[in-house]
Design a protein around this motif. Structure first.
Motif, PDB file in Angstrom:
ATOM      1  N   VAL A  59       5.259   4.197   2.502  1.00 46.07           N
ATOM      2  CA  VAL A  59       5.263   2.964   1.719  1.00 46.07           C
ATOM      3  C   VAL A  59       5.038   1.826   2.709  1.00 46.07           C
ATOM      4  N   VAL A  60       3.943   1.096   2.520  1.00 48.21           N
ATOM      5  CA  VAL A  60       3.594  -0.011   3.405  1.00 48.21           C
ATOM      6  C   VAL A  60       4.000  -1.311   2.717  1.00 48.21           C
ATOM      7  N   GLY A 100      -6.206  -8.329  -1.408  1.00 47.15           N
ATOM      8  CA  GLY A 100      -5.255  -8.546  -2.498  1.00 47.15           C
ATOM      9  C   GLY A 100      -5.048  -7.335  -3.384  1.00 47.15           C
ATOM     10  N   ARG A 101      -5.364  -6.144  -2.859  1.00 45.78           N
ATOM     11  CA  ARG A 101      -5.217  -4.913  -3.638  1.00 45.78           C
ATOM     12  C   ARG A 101      -3.969  -4.158  -3.214  1.00 45.78           C
ATOM     13  N   GLN A 102      -3.270  -3.605  -4.183  1.00 46.51           N
ATOM     14  CA  GLN A 102      -2.195  -2.650  -3.928  1.00 46.51           C
ATOM     15  C   GLN A 102      -2.749  -1.299  -4.334  1.00 46.51           C
ATOM     16  N   GLU A 103      -2.868  -0.387  -3.368  1.00 41.60           N
ATOM     17  CA  GLU A 103      -3.557   0.867  -3.634  1.00 41.60           C
ATOM     18  C   GLU A 103      -2.726   2.066  -3.197  1.00 41.60           C
ATOM     19  N   VAL A 104      -3.102   3.210  -3.722  1.00 43.27           N
ATOM     20  CA  VAL A 104      -2.575   4.480  -3.255  1.00 43.27           C
ATOM     21  C   VAL A 104      -3.716   5.189  -2.555  1.00 43.27           C
ATOM     22  N   LEU A 105      -3.499   5.558  -1.309  1.00 42.15           N
ATOM     23  CA  LEU A 105      -4.492   6.268  -0.523  1.00 42.15           C
ATOM     24  C   LEU A 105      -4.067   7.722  -0.424  1.00 42.15           C
ATOM     25  N   ALA A 132      -7.793   2.250  15.284  1.00 41.77           N
ATOM     26  CA  ALA A 132      -6.500   2.243  14.583  1.00 41.77           C
ATOM     27  C   ALA A 132      -6.339   3.537  13.801  1.00 41.77           C
ATOM     28  N   VAL A 133      -5.094   3.933  13.592  1.00 45.70           N
ATOM     29  CA  VAL A 133      -4.802   5.074  12.730  1.00 45.70           C
ATOM     30  C   VAL A 133      -5.404   4.762  11.361  1.00 45.70           C
ATOM     31  N   ALA A 134      -6.117   5.721  10.778  1.00 44.29           N
ATOM     32  CA  ALA A 134      -6.891   5.479   9.549  1.00 44.29           C
ATOM     33  C   ALA A 134      -6.116   4.738   8.453  1.00 44.29           C
ATOM     34  N   PRO A 135      -4.928   5.140   8.056  1.00 51.03           N
ATOM     35  CA  PRO A 135      -4.262   4.394   6.991  1.00 51.03           C
ATOM     36  C   PRO A 135      -3.953   2.945   7.363  1.00 51.03           C
ATOM     37  N   THR A 136      -3.838   2.646   8.661  1.00 54.73           N
ATOM     38  CA  THR A 136      -3.552   1.272   9.084  1.00 54.73           C
ATOM     39  C   THR A 136      -4.709   0.359   8.722  1.00 54.73           C
ATOM     40  N   ALA A 137      -5.903   0.714   9.109  1.00 56.78           N
ATOM     41  CA  ALA A 137      -7.075  -0.114   8.804  1.00 56.78           C
ATOM     42  C   ALA A 137      -7.261  -0.264   7.300  1.00 56.78           C
ATOM     43  N   GLU A 138      -7.073   0.820   6.563  1.00 54.66           N
ATOM     44  CA  GLU A 138      -7.251   0.775   5.116  1.00 54.66           C
ATOM     45  C   GLU A 138      -6.171  -0.071   4.443  1.00 54.66           C
ATOM     46  N   ALA A 139      -4.936   0.028   4.919  1.00 57.93           N
ATOM     47  CA  ALA A 139      -3.850  -0.771   4.350  1.00 57.93           C
ATOM     48  C   ALA A 139      -4.085  -2.259   4.602  1.00 57.93           C
ATOM     49  N   HIS A 161       0.859  -1.185   0.000  1.00 62.13           N
ATOM     50  CA  HIS A 161       0.000   0.000   0.000  1.00 62.13           C
ATOM     51  C   HIS A 161       0.897   1.238   0.000  1.00 62.13           C
ATOM     52  N   VAL A 162       0.404   2.332  -0.517  1.00 58.32           N
ATOM     53  CA  VAL A 162       1.111   3.610  -0.446  1.00 58.32           C
ATOM     54  C   VAL A 162       0.122   4.656   0.067  1.00 58.32           C
ATOM     55  N   VAL A 163       0.553   5.432   1.041  1.00 56.11           N
ATOM     56  CA  VAL A 163      -0.270   6.516   1.582  1.00 56.11           C
ATOM     57  C   VAL A 163       0.425   7.828   1.242  1.00 56.11           C
ATOM     58  N   HIS A 164      -0.297   8.733   0.587  1.00 57.72           N
ATOM     59  CA  HIS A 164       0.242  10.057   0.299  1.00 57.72           C
ATOM     60  C   HIS A 164      -0.618  11.070   1.037  1.00 57.72           C
TER      61      HIS A 164
END
Length: 154
Positions: free
Chosen positions: A97-98, A145-150, A131-138, A80-83
């Motif tokens: 970068v997760v 099975g998704r690789q996403e950019v948040l 949980a911190v928002a990007p954690t749950a989403e990642a 996962h990637v969080v921007h």
């Protein structure tokens, strides 16, 4: 030349989603009362890249520093990637970068009790609501099975 306080600078961060496939659990940290942000909330092992440090090396280093667990950089896979538009230490934004890993050595423990309240294995489908928002989403994206950019805060 930009300075470290220049608001246009972005912060590069690495996180590791450690997956115990045998029990279908993920390793999370609960941030302590003295954490710089999100006190008491759950998060992946995560930290800033040092100058000149590869993001994979930062992921391995931070996981070891925070949990005592060692992962080979070759065993990291992009999850996962969080921007983010802005962060506590990144007024100019951050990129996290997760990575996911399911092979490691060592027994997880709270190696930084001054920063974290505890370290725990949590069912992959039961990340705490606080949980911190990007954690749950990642974790949810990884499970699916998704690789996403948040994008957050844009």
């Amino acid at each position: 030349m930009p300075t470290p306080t220049d608001r246009s600078l972005s912060l590069l961060v690495a996180a590791v989603l450690l997956h115990d496939r045998a029990t279908d659990r993920v390793l999370l940290l609960q941030r302590g009362p003295r954490a710089k942000f999100a006190q008491g909330r759950w998060d992946l092992p995560v930290g800033k890249c040092e100058p000149g440090e590869a993001v994979t090396d930062a992921a391995v280093r931070e996981l070891l520093e925070e949990t005592g667990v060692r992962v080979d950089p070759a065993d990291l896979r992009l999850a996962h990637v969080v921007h983010g538009a802005r962060g506590v230490e990144a007024p100019g934004g951050y990129l996290t970068v997760v990575f996911a890993a399911d092979r490691w050595t060592g027994e997880p423990h709270n190696a930084e009790p001054q920063k974290h309240a505890r370290v725990a294995w949590v069912p992959l489908d039961a990340v705490p609501a606080d949980a911190v928002a990007p954690t749950a989403e990642a974790v949810a994206g990884y499970r699916a099975g998704r690789q996403e950019v948040l994008l957050t805060g844009w």
